[in-house]
Scaffold this motif. Structure first.
Motif, PDB file in Angstrom:
ATOM      1  N   GLU A  71       0.789  -1.230   0.000  1.00 49.92           N
ATOM      2  CA  GLU A  71       0.000   0.000   0.000  1.00 49.92           C
ATOM      3  C   GLU A  71       0.822   1.280   0.000  1.00 49.92           C
ATOM      4  N   ARG A 114      -2.263   5.648   0.898  1.00 51.19           N
ATOM      5  CA  ARG A 114      -2.103   4.199   0.746  1.00 51.19           C
ATOM      6  C   ARG A 114      -2.676   3.779  -0.594  1.00 51.19           C
ATOM      7  N   ARG A 121     -12.818   4.250   1.853  1.00 54.69           N
ATOM      8  CA  ARG A 121     -11.460   3.748   1.625  1.00 54.69           C
ATOM      9  C   ARG A 121     -10.876   4.526   0.448  1.00 54.69           C
TER      10      ARG A 121
HETATM   11 MG    MG Z   1      -5.851  -1.104   5.626  1.00 58.38          MG
END
Ligand code: MG
Ligand code: ATP
Length: 389
Positions: A24, A69, A77
């Motif tokens: 990430e 990330r 997210r």
């Molecule tokens: Mg995570």
């Protein structure tokens, strides 16, 4: 904290065989630099660099900012998201863990969010290594049932298997040995005292022996604030203790504990709670300037009001009174100062109380600063007091 740090800092703290570092992190391969995926490593780097512990043995620090990330973007997210990060460095007492967790819980309570707290202990360099060996042996026997990632992780980072989301792995993990049963005496006592301290503060929690967290540096207490309202993005905040990490990064042998909350996830939850946008703060005064000649003095007055710490708004469009009063309502102005061209020529305006709709004349003599002070005298204490004083 800067957004760029040496890649090595994150590899050494978060751990080589973690999702964050392995998959990430955005790194500039040729420069040895990475965009920070989290804040704790940077805070500790700066803490060590500036010798903060010399000034004060126990430090309570926070930072807020963007983290990066590489993820598949979806609701809650993001590739660039924001964390509120809080750390207590230099104290190992279990009550410190409870204090930090209680602060996180207090924030969530103040925001009116329904979030549950889960707690675990990851032991220490005394009790974790033998447990790891036991876990590796257990996972080797069940290797066929594990996903490809976990087949590999079973050797490199077996604890990670414990929180794999794949159903077949979850089935295996349910029968896995628990670290909580083999904690050393010190870790066992620490964990028990954290629980007692949380109970003393009336913070409800649940123990989750499978919680391992995605960062290798954690020791002893780890915790997560979880919600059922964001689908797969269940964690709104998480953290844990990292005794030994500061020393590992070249600093003094100090303990620490911290957490990070995801601001976008908090905002999503707040939106769901209110089923709409979060209202902006109400205005103290809306200045309705009617006609071109009034724009300059009205603009100066608003500027002076803001310099006095008042919340003031203005519309420069020259729209009619009705439209401007509507705008004043929209920004929830407590008062509106109506500056008409004729009144302005006479050095006068009309002050309207938006709640009672009562109107009174207001003299526009003196400098904008003097006008602002008189206006604030006239509207206070009805208007919201300025928190900055
Ligand atoms: Mg995570
Ligand atoms: P997840 O299991 O959801 O990937 P994580 O364990 O990777 O979370 P942490 O590293 O503990 O998350 O980060 C702390 C908090 O930061 C999370 O609880 C979450 O609220 C937020 N967060 C982490 N990654 C993201 C992201 N990609 N987008 C938005 N928020 C995030």
């Amino acid at each position: 904290m800067p957004i760029l740090e040496k890649t090595e800092l994150f590899v050494r703290s978060i751990g080589e065989a973690t999702d964050v570092v392995e998959k990430e992190m955005y790194t500039f391969a040729d420069k040895g630099i990475a965009m920070r995926p989290e804040a704790t490593a940077s805070v500790l780097r700066a803490f060590i660099e500036h010798g903060l512990h010399v000034r004060q043995p126990v430090q309570r620090l926070y930072t807020i900012g963007p983290m990066f990330r590489h993820e598949r973007p979806q609701k809650g997210r993001l590739r660039q998201f924001h964390q509120l990060d809080a750390e207590i460095i230099g104290a190992a007492e279990p009550r410190v863990d409870a204090e930090l967790i209680a602060m996180g819980q207090m924030l969530l309570d103040e925001l009116g969010l329904n979030v549950s707290l889960e707690l675990n202990s990851l032991g220490c360099p005394v009790c974790r290594p033998p447990f790891k060996e036991r876990l590796i042996a257990f996972l080797e026997q069940r290797a066929e049932a594990l996903c490809d990632d976990c087949k590999r992780r079973a050797r490199t980072n077996p604890l990670r298997v414990l929180d794999c989301k794949t159903p077949s792995c979850r089935a295996v993990v349910r029968e896995a040995p628990s670290l909580l049963e083999v904690l050393c005496a010190d870790c066992d006592r620490h964990f028990a005292e954290v629980q007692t301290a949380l109970a003393e503060l009336h913070i409800p929690f649940r123990i989750n022996r499978f919680m391992v967290r995605g960062l290798d540096y954690y020791t002893r207490t780890t915790f997560e604030f979880l919600t059922a309202d964001l689908g797969a993005q269940a964690a709104v905040g998480a953290g844990g203790r990292y005794d030994g990490l500061i020393e590992q990064l070249g600093g003094p042998p100090l303990s620490g504990i911290g957490f990070a909350m995801g601001l976008e996830r908090l905002a999503l939850l707040m939106e769901q709670r209110d089923a709409g946008a979060i209202p902006a703060k109400a205005m103290d005064v809306f200045v309705a300037a009617l006609g071109g000649a009034t724009l300059a003095p009205a603009g100066q007055l608003v500027h002076a009001l803001r310099r006095q710490g008042a919340r003031a708004a203005i519309d420069y469009s020259g729209r009619g009174l009705k439209a401007q009063l509507k705008q004043a309502d929209r920004v929830r102005a407590r008062f509106t100062l109506i500056v008409g061209e004729d009144e302005w020529a006479r050095g006068e305006a009309i002050l309207r109380d938006m709640r009672t709709q009562a109107q009174q004349p207001f003299g526009l003599h003196g400098s904008p600063e003097e006008q602002a002070l008189r206006l604030l005298d006239a509207v206070r204490p009805a208007a919201t007091p300025c928190p900055a004083g």
